[in-house]
Design an enzyme around this catalytic site. Structure first.
Site, mmCIF file in Angstrom:
data_model
loop_
_atom_site.group_PDB
_atom_site.id
_atom_site.type_symbol
_atom_site.label_atom_id
_atom_site.label_comp_id
_atom_site.label_asym_id
_atom_site.label_seq_id
_atom_site.Cartn_x
_atom_site.Cartn_y
_atom_site.Cartn_z
ATOM 1 N N GLU A 26 9.078 1.905 -11.526
ATOM 2 C CA GLU A 26 9.871 2.444 -10.412
ATOM 3 C C GLU A 26 10.920 1.429 -9.954
ATOM 4 O O GLU A 26 12.024 1.784 -9.557
ATOM 5 C CB GLU A 26 8.937 2.847 -9.257
ATOM 6 N N ASN B 266 -2.190 0.131 -6.392
ATOM 7 C CA ASN B 266 -0.778 0.045 -6.012
ATOM 8 C C ASN B 266 -0.514 1.198 -5.055
ATOM 9 O O ASN B 266 -0.351 2.345 -5.470
ATOM 10 C CB ASN B 266 0.104 0.150 -7.270
ATOM 11 N N TRP B 267 -0.502 0.867 -3.769
ATOM 12 C CA TRP B 267 -0.347 1.922 -2.762
ATOM 13 C C TRP B 267 1.106 2.390 -2.616
ATOM 14 O O TRP B 267 1.385 3.314 -1.856
ATOM 15 C CB TRP B 267 -0.918 1.429 -1.414
ATOM 16 N N LYS B 268 2.017 1.711 -3.283
ATOM 17 C CA LYS B 268 3.438 2.087 -3.226
ATOM 18 C C LYS B 268 3.866 2.236 -1.756
ATOM 19 O O LYS B 268 3.397 1.494 -0.903
ATOM 20 C CB LYS B 268 3.697 3.339 -4.078
ATOM 21 N N HIS C 59 7.548 -3.155 -12.106
ATOM 22 C CA HIS C 59 7.026 -1.782 -12.151
ATOM 23 C C HIS C 59 8.156 -0.835 -12.585
ATOM 24 O O HIS C 59 9.313 -1.054 -12.222
ATOM 25 C CB HIS C 59 6.491 -1.385 -10.778
ATOM 26 N N SER D 20 -1.858 7.687 -14.237
ATOM 27 C CA SER D 20 -2.795 8.811 -14.049
ATOM 28 C C SER D 20 -4.255 8.423 -14.286
ATOM 29 O O SER D 20 -5.034 9.214 -14.845
ATOM 30 C CB SER D 20 -2.390 10.008 -14.925
ATOM 31 N N GLY E 195 2.022 9.182 -12.487
ATOM 32 C CA GLY E 195 2.144 10.267 -11.508
ATOM 33 C C GLY E 195 2.257 11.649 -12.120
ATOM 34 O O GLY E 195 2.617 12.614 -11.440
ATOM 35 N N GLU F 259 1.960 0.437 -18.563
ATOM 36 C CA GLU F 259 2.081 1.701 -17.829
ATOM 37 C C GLU F 259 3.126 2.569 -18.520
ATOM 38 O O GLU F 259 4.329 2.437 -18.236
ATOM 39 C CB GLU F 259 2.521 1.435 -16.380
ATOM 40 N N GLY G 16 -2.357 4.141 -9.096
ATOM 41 C CA GLY G 16 -1.440 4.608 -8.058
ATOM 42 C C GLY G 16 -2.102 5.660 -7.194
ATOM 43 O O GLY G 16 -2.918 5.362 -6.318
ATOM 44 N N GLY G 17 -1.798 6.927 -7.454
ATOM 45 C CA GLY G 17 -2.253 8.041 -6.618
ATOM 46 C C GLY G 17 -3.732 8.004 -6.277
ATOM 47 O O GLY G 17 -4.110 8.170 -5.110
HETATM 48 P P1 13P Z 1 -0.471 6.889 -10.882
HETATM 49 O O1 13P Z 1 -1.861 6.309 -10.969
HETATM 50 O O2 13P Z 1 -0.220 7.659 -9.634
HETATM 51 O O3 13P Z 1 -0.096 7.608 -12.141
HETATM 52 O O4 13P Z 1 0.530 5.622 -10.775
HETATM 53 C C1 13P Z 1 0.385 4.574 -11.652
HETATM 54 C C2 13P Z 1 1.186 3.444 -11.163
HETATM 55 O O5 13P Z 1 2.387 3.517 -11.069
HETATM 56 C C3 13P Z 1 0.460 2.219 -10.765
HETATM 57 O O6 13P Z 1 1.326 1.149 -10.626
#
Ligand code: 13P
Length: 264
Positions: A103, A18-20, A101, A218, A178, A172, A239-240
């Site tokens: 967010e 998930n590159w956001k 998600h 994470s 994050g 999640e 994510g990250g």
């Molecule tokens: P991180 O891997 O940066 O914690 O993010 C997880 C995420 O939100 C994947 O959708």
């Protein structure tokens, strides 16, 4: 540990990036080149920002890597400025779509009901929705995890028929996203087993055993294989670490190893 071939065959390990709202087209294409070699036994899916979806699909035309959306509209068509429908994503060539998600829930006001509509739209368009659920730090500390997850599952999946349809769940925990504080593999396994029990009550064991439950929050190259070893952790939503080609490549390699182990 994963041992039951009959179950696992239906739950091929899946790694989703998930590159956001990150990256640019050069970085994303370069990044993909580094992990394509690990996308054969495991399933690897990238979810770029919307504007890059076509570029990614073109770039990945002869590759096993799949592309997904980070969100879809509740609507199919009409006067909804700024929206993109499930049908359009599918038409472009996407296979997956993230729905709900945390967010989107926290920043854009989505809830279980809007997720229910989006899951329905995705399934109608033959996209596989990846429905995200997870408790907040506060809820976790109060011991409310199961209650929260049950509500998120039952409200959003109410009335949704999964006959001949694919759905993935992503657990999640919001406190792990994050923050660098991933759930332990034991917590992930216990929680995933609970989610599968809920799915079993809702859809029966035969369907629940085919639904892939991914962990997100994470994930990094060090904890990925420990997560994937757990019986009910069928994949990872990253994510990250998915923006770092070396890290993500290692995570995909872990999934490939897991797939090898279970495909013997
Ligand atoms: P991180 O891997 O940066 O914690 O993010 C997880 C995420 O939100 C994947 O959708």
């Amino acid at each position: 540990m994963k041992t039951q071939k009959n179950i696992i065959d239906q739950r091929r390990p899946i790694i989703m990036a998930n590159w956001k709202l990150n990256g640019d087209i050069d970085l994303l294409c370069k990044s993909v080149s580094s992990f394509v070699k690990h996308a054969y036994l495991a399933e690897v899916v990238v979810c770029p920002p919307y504007l890059y979806i076509r570029d990614m699909l073109n770039f990945l035309r002869n590759s096993p890597i799949k592309v997904g959306g980070q969100n879809i509209s509740k609507h199919d068509s009409g006067a909804f400025t700024g929206e993109t429908s499930a049908r359009m994503l599918k038409e472009a060539g996407c296979r997956y779509c993230i729905v709900g998600h945390s967010e989107r829930r926290e920043i854009f006001g989505e809830n279980n009901i809007s997720c229910q509509i989006k899951i329905t739209r995705a399934l109608e368009a033959n996209l596989t929705p990846v429905y995200c659920i997870g408790e907040s730090q506060n809820e976790y500390e109060q011991g409310l995890t199961e209650q929260v997850l049950s509500h998120q599952l039952r409200e959003a999946l109410e009335g949704i028929d999964l006959t001949n349809k694919n759905l993935c769940i992503a657990y999640e925990p919001v406190w792990a996203i994050g923050t660098g504080k991933a759930a332990t593999p034991e917590i992930a396994q216990t929680t995933h087993a609970y989610i599968r029990k809920e799915l079993c009550e809702m859809y029966g064991a035969e369907v629940a055993d085919t639904i892939r439950i991914m962990y997100g929050g994470s994930v990094n190259k060090t904890n990925a294989h420990l997560m994937l070893e757990q019986a009910d952790v069928d994949g990872l939503l990253v994510g990250g670490a998915s923006l770092d080609p070396e890290h993500f490549s290692e995570i995909c390699r872990s999934a490939e190893e897991t797939a090898k182990g279970v495909c013997l």
